[in-house]
Design a protein around this motif. Structure first.
Motif, PDB file in Angstrom:
ATOM      1  N   MET A 182      -5.231   5.627 -66.353  1.00  9.85           N
ATOM      2  CA  MET A 182      -6.316   4.967 -65.626  1.00  9.85           C
ATOM      3  C   MET A 182      -6.253   5.269 -64.131  1.00  9.85           C
ATOM      4  SD  MET A 182      -7.872   3.597 -68.060  1.00  9.85           S
ATOM      5  CE  MET A 182      -9.062   2.536 -67.224  1.00  9.85           C
ATOM      6  N   MET A 192      -1.400   7.809 -61.833  1.00  7.56           N
ATOM      7  CA  MET A 192      -0.075   7.688 -61.223  1.00  7.56           C
ATOM      8  C   MET A 192       1.003   8.089 -62.235  1.00  7.56           C
ATOM      9  SD  MET A 192      -0.269   6.471 -58.037  1.00  7.56           S
ATOM     10  CE  MET A 192       1.261   5.595 -57.748  1.00  7.56           C
ATOM     11  N   TYR A 229       4.389  14.816 -54.576  1.00 11.60           N
ATOM     12  CA  TYR A 229       3.946  14.252 -53.293  1.00 11.60           C
ATOM     13  C   TYR A 229       3.608  15.258 -52.204  1.00 11.60           C
ATOM     14  CZ  TYR A 229       6.178  10.082 -55.272  1.00 11.60           C
ATOM     15  OH  TYR A 229       6.534   9.033 -56.078  1.00 11.60           O
ATOM     16  N   LEU A 266       3.769  13.197 -47.650  1.00  8.16           N
ATOM     17  CA  LEU A 266       4.579  12.205 -48.355  1.00  8.16           C
ATOM     18  C   LEU A 266       5.860  12.845 -48.882  1.00  8.16           C
ATOM     19  CD1 LEU A 266       1.712  10.524 -50.425  1.00  8.16           C
ATOM     20  CD2 LEU A 266       2.446  10.043 -48.076  1.00  8.16           C
ATOM     21  N   GLU A 272      -5.346  12.265 -58.092  1.00 10.13           N
ATOM     22  CA  GLU A 272      -6.648  12.927 -58.148  1.00 10.13           C
ATOM     23  C   GLU A 272      -6.648  14.058 -59.176  1.00 10.13           C
ATOM     24  OE1 GLU A 272      -7.823  14.934 -54.571  1.00 10.13           O
ATOM     25  OE2 GLU A 272      -9.688  15.677 -55.468  1.00 10.13           O
ATOM     26  N   LEU A 280      -6.415  12.622 -62.727  1.00 10.51           N
ATOM     27  CA  LEU A 280      -7.682  11.997 -63.141  1.00 10.51           C
ATOM     28  C   LEU A 280      -8.747  13.053 -63.424  1.00 10.51           C
ATOM     29  CD1 LEU A 280      -7.780   8.912 -60.716  1.00 10.51           C
ATOM     30  CD2 LEU A 280      -7.409   8.880 -63.200  1.00 10.51           C
ATOM     31  N   ILE A 316     -12.603  11.532 -63.366  1.00 13.98           N
ATOM     32  CA  ILE A 316     -13.505  11.865 -62.270  1.00 13.98           C
ATOM     33  C   ILE A 316     -13.864  13.335 -62.420  1.00 13.98           C
ATOM     34  CG2 ILE A 316     -12.595  10.092 -60.722  1.00 13.98           C
ATOM     35  CD1 ILE A 316     -10.991  12.239 -59.294  1.00 13.98           C
ATOM     36  N   VAL A 359      -3.390   0.402 -55.686  1.00 18.54           N
ATOM     37  CA  VAL A 359      -2.818   1.663 -56.140  1.00 18.54           C
ATOM     38  C   VAL A 359      -2.400   2.430 -54.895  1.00 18.54           C
ATOM     39  CG1 VAL A 359      -3.142   3.752 -57.505  1.00 18.54           C
ATOM     40  CG2 VAL A 359      -4.405   1.669 -58.094  1.00 18.54           C
ATOM     41  N   ALA A 360      -1.107   2.593 -54.718  1.00 13.04           N
ATOM     42  CA  ALA A 360      -0.580   3.322 -53.565  1.00 13.04           C
ATOM     43  C   ALA A 360       0.355   4.400 -54.084  1.00 13.04           C
ATOM     44  CB  ALA A 360       0.166   2.382 -52.618  1.00 13.04           C
ATOM     45  N   ARG A 361       0.408   5.511 -53.354  1.00 11.14           N
ATOM     46  CA  ARG A 361       1.217   6.633 -53.824  1.00 11.14           C
ATOM     47  C   ARG A 361       2.685   6.257 -53.890  1.00 11.14           C
ATOM     48  NH1 ARG A 361      -1.127  11.679 -52.999  1.00 11.14           N
ATOM     49  NH2 ARG A 361       0.670  12.545 -54.074  1.00 11.14           N
ATOM     50  N   MET A 380      -4.548   3.599 -51.829  1.00  8.67           N
ATOM     51  CA  MET A 380      -5.709   4.459 -52.083  1.00  8.67           C
ATOM     52  C   MET A 380      -6.902   3.566 -52.399  1.00  8.67           C
ATOM     53  SD  MET A 380      -4.260   7.614 -54.329  1.00  8.67           S
ATOM     54  CE  MET A 380      -3.425   6.622 -55.556  1.00  8.67           C
ATOM     55  N   GLY A 390      -8.155  11.783 -52.089  1.00  7.08           N
ATOM     56  CA  GLY A 390      -9.164  12.179 -53.050  1.00  7.08           C
ATOM     57  C   GLY A 390     -10.563  11.848 -52.596  1.00  7.08           C
ATOM     58  N   PRO A 391     -11.538  12.163 -53.458  1.00  9.76           N
ATOM     59  CA  PRO A 391     -12.947  12.002 -53.104  1.00  9.76           C
ATOM     60  C   PRO A 391     -13.405  10.557 -53.311  1.00  9.76           C
ATOM     61  CG  PRO A 391     -12.764  12.894 -55.301  1.00  9.76           C
ATOM     62  CD  PRO A 391     -11.352  12.749 -54.778  1.00  9.76           C
ATOM     63  N   GLU A 395     -15.443   9.442 -55.329  1.00  5.35           N
ATOM     64  CA  GLU A 395     -15.518   9.126 -56.752  1.00  5.35           C
ATOM     65  C   GLU A 395     -14.193   8.576 -57.279  1.00  5.35           C
ATOM     66  OE1 GLU A 395     -16.263  12.529 -59.114  1.00  5.35           O
ATOM     67  OE2 GLU A 395     -16.553  11.362 -60.951  1.00  5.35           O
ATOM     68  N   MET A 396     -13.096   9.085 -56.754  1.00  5.90           N
ATOM     69  CA  MET A 396     -11.807   8.588 -57.215  1.00  5.90           C
ATOM     70  C   MET A 396     -11.590   7.147 -56.763  1.00  5.90           C
ATOM     71  SD  MET A 396      -7.926  10.022 -56.760  1.00  5.90           S
ATOM     72  CE  MET A 396      -7.608   9.401 -55.140  1.00  5.90           C
ATOM     73  N   HIS A 450     -13.546   4.921 -58.939  1.00  4.76           N
ATOM     74  CA  HIS A 450     -12.882   4.811 -60.236  1.00  4.76           C
ATOM     75  C   HIS A 450     -11.703   3.837 -60.156  1.00  4.76           C
ATOM     76  CE1 HIS A 450     -10.925   6.011 -63.991  1.00  4.76           C
ATOM     77  NE2 HIS A 450      -9.815   6.092 -63.297  1.00  4.76           N
ATOM     78  N   LEU A 451     -10.878   4.013 -59.125  1.00  2.13           N
ATOM     79  CA  LEU A 451      -9.702   3.149 -59.001  1.00  2.13           C
ATOM     80  C   LEU A 451     -10.129   1.700 -58.776  1.00  2.13           C
ATOM     81  CD1 LEU A 451      -7.336   5.389 -56.832  1.00  2.13           C
ATOM     82  CD2 LEU A 451      -7.194   4.945 -59.300  1.00  2.13           C
ATOM     83  N   VAL A 504     -10.954   0.275 -62.065  1.00  2.00           N
ATOM     84  CA  VAL A 504      -9.732   0.012 -62.829  1.00  2.00           C
ATOM     85  C   VAL A 504      -9.061  -1.262 -62.332  1.00  2.00           C
ATOM     86  CG1 VAL A 504      -7.400   0.874 -63.308  1.00  2.00           C
ATOM     87  CG2 VAL A 504      -9.371   2.429 -63.423  1.00  2.00           C
ATOM     88  N   ARG A 518      -8.117  -4.809 -64.187  1.00  2.00           N
ATOM     89  CA  ARG A 518      -6.730  -5.287 -64.272  1.00  2.00           C
ATOM     90  C   ARG A 518      -6.572  -6.665 -63.635  1.00  2.00           C
ATOM     91  NH1 ARG A 518      -3.141   0.321 -63.672  1.00  2.00           N
ATOM     92  NH2 ARG A 518      -3.872   1.107 -65.687  1.00  2.00           N
TER      93      ARG A 518
END
Lengths: 798, 288, 199
Positions: free
Chosen positions: A663, A666, A704, A724, A788, A791, A797, B184-186, B193, B260-261, B263-264, B267-268, B271, B275
């Motif tokens: 989803m 990640m 990253y 990162l 990205e 997905l 996407i 949602v974080a890297r 993000m 990301g774009p 659109e991402m 989407h997130l 989601v 949740r």
């Protein structure tokens, strides 16, 4: 012959307390690190020292017009401003090519460019001031007229007819190309049972040494010497570089390298701003310090791994590899980097693809092109993670096409453990590898059945986990075939001088260097083992061209294998010399004596005969009591270079267990395993930690790290918040296992261990992610595997 | 880079602050914890004439409950916010948000006032106070103003603060509400993000006053009016959650960034909506 | 110095328009220190350049890497994100002071034993943060934080060499040993040697 035993090499028995080789001895130089008492270059303060800062090109490509320094010179604390023309008066440019890389070309590079800036971040004007802050104020006050020029940023179009030719005198942007071809590749693909193919991309990385590049150059007009305090991997190489380009004698240049805050290949290259610092010190006659800040590091440290690879693999019905066909393209920035060149990484891809496997037909081309981005060059595990990801990605695709287990296809193709010596299709000679033993060892560590059951069960809950494998080879212990034959003054030999002082303590000085990997610890272990003293009685000197034997320093995993062997040979020689002297003192045959824990003993009974302290007292203060013709120099030097094989290859295999959130895209790293064979393990703990640290740098690339440029050549990842790197919370627990196949080239039998982790991790993670995504009909081959990209692969996407 | 040359003045009280600000005029830049401001100075993105340190002004400190509101002084550091019992009791959304903010050493210095004043679109606390329908209490030489949080964030890094005006406190109405924050974080501690701070009440099985506030997906915290409206008055179930997700598209206009774009991010955000809202369902409701 | 150098210097000195320095009086590693600092000086440069305390490192100077972590008034902070000028009356502890006090001698011994430091550049900041974990665990008085919690607390401190696992091991070893020692103290059994040093 290759076992380290008393019989084979005249050392003390392995069960003696000073038998340190193979033991996890803590690093003697670690306490100063944990107490903040190390000395990094920025910690060094010299009288009359001034500080440099650089105006860097804001454009990817621009003509440099008028430079107005008046406002900068008026800034409080600013002492002097230097342009390219100023430095060209005392410093000659360099061209980074190697003769053995046929057809390679690059352009002359000055410390500061004379007329054009060719990447965003290139140093253009230098300001010297009383403090770094004042120097930066001066830079802010400079007025430089830049005339922006069209930039060539995309490697894919670098050779197109309408490309911007970055150096017109070169004719085009092609730096180097090489194709290795053996067997009948076309025939193999035509007759294959299955052919799989993919397009792989590896991200542009940089090293992010936590200590940025650091240098202090101090020219003393009174004696005509240049002393350089430098955070570097290769002091002797830099001594030669500074001397040659500043028109000095090598003997008048001294490079001192105390503690280094990480290097990973970043600090083994010649950087124009660092040479500029030396040139400015030469002109000013006083010490000039330059510590790159983090923004400068991102814009001007070497980058690496910017490759696009199209690759195919042909297999027969039994899953045997018939042929690899690989086309590699890499953009290296506007200059090949001196003196190692920027063609080596692509060349390594050609040398290493398919490396673990036994097959006959091979074609691989690398094309190395110029572009207006930061220069790239060798960074930890040069080319290996690229070749491994391509090879192992294709192996998994083939397994999937055949409906075969990924372990099984590897077992069917890995070079047999009794097949050595073996020459690979691109001509690499392997002395002895252990692919099957390593795979067996890995399968003892990884609970595959349990993991597969868990994976199956989790999928029913919509949780997607994956297990991936990556076998790899690693090039270590390089001979002059790597650089020396190409004309570079990069030493593949290394030396060690071991001496005994009057108190019986031992001092060893070595040409290899400490970057944190534990070089000084293993040298101390080897010397203590070799001479027969407690490791606490050994002091190690590295990182000073004036006090250490000439050597290559730290690169390509050579510290233990080359530097360690020189240390062992010199320690054994010193021990023999000590026993000669002891024999004369004790009226005994030297062969009947031994040294254990700092005491001369009777070899047969182990009875103590005299202390080294007493022996030292007599030699140094009562030499009159010794026989007149007795040789009593308690100092020995030995140098070592590999002779039979151009490189000592190592091997290993990694496994990665991940969970992908379909989803969010990640990836969570659950667990990681690595089995590697670096020959003799001198210090298991240090090797394990090298492997773990290497894995995490590989993880960085896989998940990253990416130097992102826009289409105009502007670097977008200029801070640590944008570029990162792995942090502790996301990193997995890593399990490391070993198989030991010592090299027969040396007594010690050690090969390199520093790059294995980085070489294999990205491929293993890629395969694990794709294993997780398989039921969702998605796969990724473009690193880093960002949310990205995952997905997009999933179609979540567009 | 080194910070630019600048002046420094420290105010001991609010009256002192007004006179210091009057003295320095537009050259003055307020500094509290400094965890964002000082980093931007290292980029030399701005060169303030004088930093005016407000960290020792006692009026800006303290956490208290009175007259139906939880009042959090502007100088409350993130770490203090995270361990305060009153906050945990009356605004657990903030308690839950704190571990998502950067790292311990940053949380020891950064303040809630500073976070709100800087108004980073990816920051957690601005979204939380909008979700909690809080009021930002400001102070200036002209006196106090009370600005609803939803009106406080005006554009990218822009707020309703006037020159010479500072945040004094945040007031959160006491209410029985459900709240949650997810992002949602890297990596742990990174700016999100995409993130969602949500608060709502469930009365008689119906959703009341839902406030879905997204961060990291716009020019500031985005109170998703359509998605929130899709929940209002309905039972919280798969259908209403899906309706909120469907309505969200028109609430958001995310920018492109390094991750990301647009659109991402959309989407997130969808989601996260699923949740977070599913998290409000208790097991029996899910079974039903 | 050349003639033109001297010209430039005298010209620049005339133009000196730096804002006034701030007088600060504070405690650093238990010692009283008074200095005049420029407002542009961050805490790390103050420690390194003005006091010669080079154990704290500037790894990024924009608040991300954690190599500059020090204690101010009992809490860890990013030294590069603190104005030295703001520290009048503060109590600052650096890796030098922390080491000399013996507070984390056991932690430091475990870092050495586990090889949790390689190049060492991040290590002082890492030790400061790890000490924070130990201090908070002691305050909490109860159980030992999990490895995941240790990882989370350390995650603002970058290490580029180790891969973090050995660091987590060293912190976990120390927590467990102190926990055991605390239990032993309750039973009036001699404390473990490693935690002896930390008293």
């Amino acid at each position: 012959m290759n076992e380290i035993t008393p019989a084979s090499i005249g050392l003390s028995r392995e069960d003696l307390p000073n038998s340190y080789i193979g033991r996890s001895v803590p690093r003697p130089n670690a306490p100063k690190l944990v107490q903040g008492r190390a000395t990094y270059t920025d910690d060094v303060v010299l009288p009359r020292m001034v500080h440099a800062a650089f105006l860097r090109s804001p454009h990817a490509h621009a003509r440099i017009g008028a430079i107005d320094t008046s406002a900068a010179l008026a800034v409080p604390g600013v002492i002097r401003v230097f342009t390219g023309a100023d430095l060209a008066k005392v410093c000659d440019p360099w061209v980074a090519t190697l003769d053995h890389l046929k057809g390679m070309k690059s352009a002359p590079q000055h410390p500061l460019p004379l007329s054009r800036a060719t990447w965003q971040g290139e140093p253009v004007v230098a300001v010297v001031a009383e403090s770094r802050a004042a120097a930066e104020d001066g830079v802010a006050a400079l007025r430089v007229e830049f005339e922006p020029l069209p930039a060539q940023t995309d490697m894919e179009t670098a050779l197109a007819p309408d490309a911007v030719v970055i150096h017109p005198e070169l004719g085009d942007n092609l730096v180097f190309t090489r194709t290795a071809e053996t067997g009948d590749v076309a025939g193999a693909f035509a007759s294959a049972h299955k052919v799989v193919e993919a397009r792989f991309v590896t991200g542009r990385h940089t090293g992010v040494t936590l200590e940025p590049r650091s240098i202090i150059a101090d020219y003393n007009r009174a004696d005509g010497t240049l002393t350089v305090h430098h955070s570097t991997q290769a002091p002797h190489m830099m001594q030669g570089v500074f001397a040659k380009h500043l028109r000095m004698e090598e003997g008048d240049v001294r490079v001192i390298c105390k503690d280094v805050g990480g290097s990973f290949g970043i600090k083994v290259h010649v950087y124009p701003d660092e040479v500029a610092v030396a040139a400015m010190a030469r002109i000013l006659g006083r010490p000039v310090k330059f510590i790159a800040d983090r923004f400068e590091a991102f814009a001007s440290d070497i980058h690496a791994r910017d490759h696009r690879i199209k690759a195919r693999l042909a297999v027969d019905g039994q899953g045997k590899v018939l042929a690899f066909d690989v086309d590699d393209l890499t953009g290296i920035g506007p200059y090949s980097v001196y003196p190692r060149t920027s063609a080596i990484e692509g060349n390594q891809v050609v040398n290493l693809c398919g490396g673990p496997y036994d097959f006959k037909n091979y074609r691989c081309t690398t094309t190395v092109v110029l572009q207006n981005k930061a220069p790239t060059c060798q960074y930890r595990a040069v080319g290996h993670p690229i070749a491994t990801a391509v090879t192992e990605g294709l192996m998994d695709l083939a397994a999937e096409a055949l409906g075969m287990d990924p372990i099984e296809i590897r077992r069917r193709n890995l070079i047999a453990d009794d097949a050595y010596p073996y020459t690979s299709p691109p001509g690499m000679r392997f002395e002895g590898l252990s692919h099957h033993a390593s795979l067996d060892k890995l399968l003892e560590m990884v609970p595959v059945a349990k993991i597969r059951a868990d994976q199956e069960e989790a999928r029913k809950r919509g949780v997607h986990r994956g297990l991936g494998f990556a076998a790899f080879i690693e090039l270590t212990n390089p001979s002059p075939f790597m650089y020396g034959i190409g004309g570079a003054r990069i030493s593949a030999q290394d030396g060690c001088t071991v001496r005994m002082d009057p108190d019986g303590s031992i001092v060893a000085s070595s040409g290899v260097t400490e970057q944190g990997q534990g070089t000084e610890a293993i040298l101390a272990q080897i010397v203590a083992h070799g001479v027969g003293v407690p490791v606490s009685r050994v002091k190690i000197i590295t990182g000073d061209t004036q006090t250490t034997p000439y050597g290559g320093g730290t690169w390509a995993c050579r510290g233990a294998g080359i530097g360690g062997e020189a240390a062992l040979q010199s320690a054994i020689a010193l021990k023999q010399q000590i026993l000669e002297v002891a024999g004369a003192m004790l009226q005994a045959a030297p062969e009947s004596l031994d040294i254990s824990m700092g005491n001369v003993t009777d070899k047969a009974t182990g009875a103590e005969r005299m202390t080294l302290h007493e022996l030292g007292r007599i030699v140094y203060f009562r030499g009159d009591t010794l026989p007149k013709d007795l040789q009593r120099e308690l100092v020995q030097t030995r140098h070592f270079i590999t002779k039979e094989y151009p490189f000592a290859f190592t091997n290993g295999i990694q496994a990665s267990w991940v969970e992908v959130d379909p989803m969010t895209g990640m990836v969570k790293l659950l667990e990681h395993w690595c089995v590697e064979d670096c020959g003799r393990v001198v210090n298991p703990m240090l090797v394990d930690e090298q492997v773990r640290g290497g894995i995490v740098q590989g993880i960085g690339g896989a998940l990253y790290e990416n130097c992102v440029y826009d289409s105009e050549g502007n670097l977008l990842t200029t801070t640590l918040a944008d570029y990162l790197v792995p942090m502790s919370a996301e990193m997995p627990e890593m399990h490391v296992g070993h198989v030991e196949t010592p090299t027969r080239e040396s007594l010690l039998g050690a090969k390199g261990a520093g790059e294995a982790g980085t070489a294999g991790a990205p491929g293993a993670i890629m395969n694990a992610i794709n294993d997780a995504l398989r039921p969702l009909n998605a796969r990724v081959h473009e690193q880093p595997f960002t949310p990205e990209r995952i997905l997009r692969a999933l179609g979540a996407i567009a | 880079m080194k910070w630019p040359a600048m002046g420094y003045a420290r105010a001991a009280s609010l009256p002192d602050l007004w006179s210091v600000l009057a003295q320095h005029g537009s050259a003055a830049q307020i500094i509290a914890g400094g965890q964002t401001l000082l980093a931007t100075l290292a980029f030399r993105l701005s060169e303030p004439g004088t930093l005016v340190d407000i960290t020792r002004i006692p009026e800006l400190r303290g956490i208290s409950v009175s007259s139906g509101v939880l009042r959090i002084g502007a100088l409350t550091r993130h770490a203090e916010l995270g361990r305060d019992a009153l906050v945990a009791r009356h605004a657990p959304l903030l308690t839950a948000a704190v571990p998502l903010i950067a790292h311990p050493a940053i949380r020891n210095r950064g303040t809630i006032g500073g976070s709100l004043a800087y108004a980073d679109p990816a920051a957690e606390l601005p979204a939380c106070i909008v979700a909690l329908d809080a009021v930002v209490v400001t102070a200036s030489a002209a006196g106090e103003r009370r600005i609803p949080a939803r009106d406080f964030f005006t554009d990218l890094l822009q707020t309703a603060l006037n020159p010479g005006e500072i945040i004094a406190a945040v007031e959160i109405p006491l209410a029985e509400r459900r709240s949650a924050i997810q992002e949602v974080a890297r990596r742990s501690g990174d700016y999100a993000m995409a993130g969602l701070a949500a608060a709502l009440r469930i009365e008689g099985g119906r959703v009341v006053a839902p406030r879905l506030v997204y961060f990291g997906v716009g020019t500031g915290p985005v109170l998703a009016a359509r998605a929130s409206a899709a929940l209002e008055g309905r039972a919280l179930d798969a259908a209403s959650i899906a309706a909120a997700q469907a309505a969200l598209g028109e609430d958001l206009d995310p920018p492109q960034d390094l991750h990301g774009p647009p659109e991402m991010k959309r989407h997130l955000a969808r989601v996260l909506t699923g949740r977070v809202l599913n998290g409000f369902l208790n097991p029996s409701e899910i079974a039903a | 110095m050349t003639a033109s150098d001297r010209e430039h210097r005298s010209a620049s000195e005339e133009r000196s328009v730096n804002p006034p320095q701030q007088r600060i009086s504070l405690t650093v590693n238990g010692e009283r220190v008074t200095r005049h600092v420029e407002p542009r000086r961050h805490l790390i440069d103050f420690l390194r350049l003005d006091l010669g305390l080079t154990g704290s490192h500037a790894g990024c100077e924009h608040g991300v890497c954690g190599a500059c972590t020090v204690r101010v008034d009992g809490e860890i902070v990013r030294g590069c994100l603190v104005l030295a000028a703001s520290l009048d009356g503060a109590d600052v502890v650096t890796i030098e002071g922390l080491s000399d006090s013996g507070e984390v001698a056991d932690l430091q011994a475990n870092f050495v034993a586990r090889n949790a430091a390689q190049c060492g550049f991040c290590t002082p900041g890492m030790i400061m943060t790890a000490a924070d974990i130990l201090a908070h665990a002691e305050e909490a008085g109860g159980g030992t934080p999990s490895r995941a919690e240790i990882r989370e607390h350390l995650s603002g401190n970058y290490c580029r060499c180790t891969g973090y696992q050995a660091i987590v091991d060293a912190v976990e070893d120390t927590l467990k040993a102190r926990h055991l020692a605390a239990d032993s103290d309750l039973r009036a059994v001699p404390a473990l040697q490693s935690s002896e040093a930390s008293r």
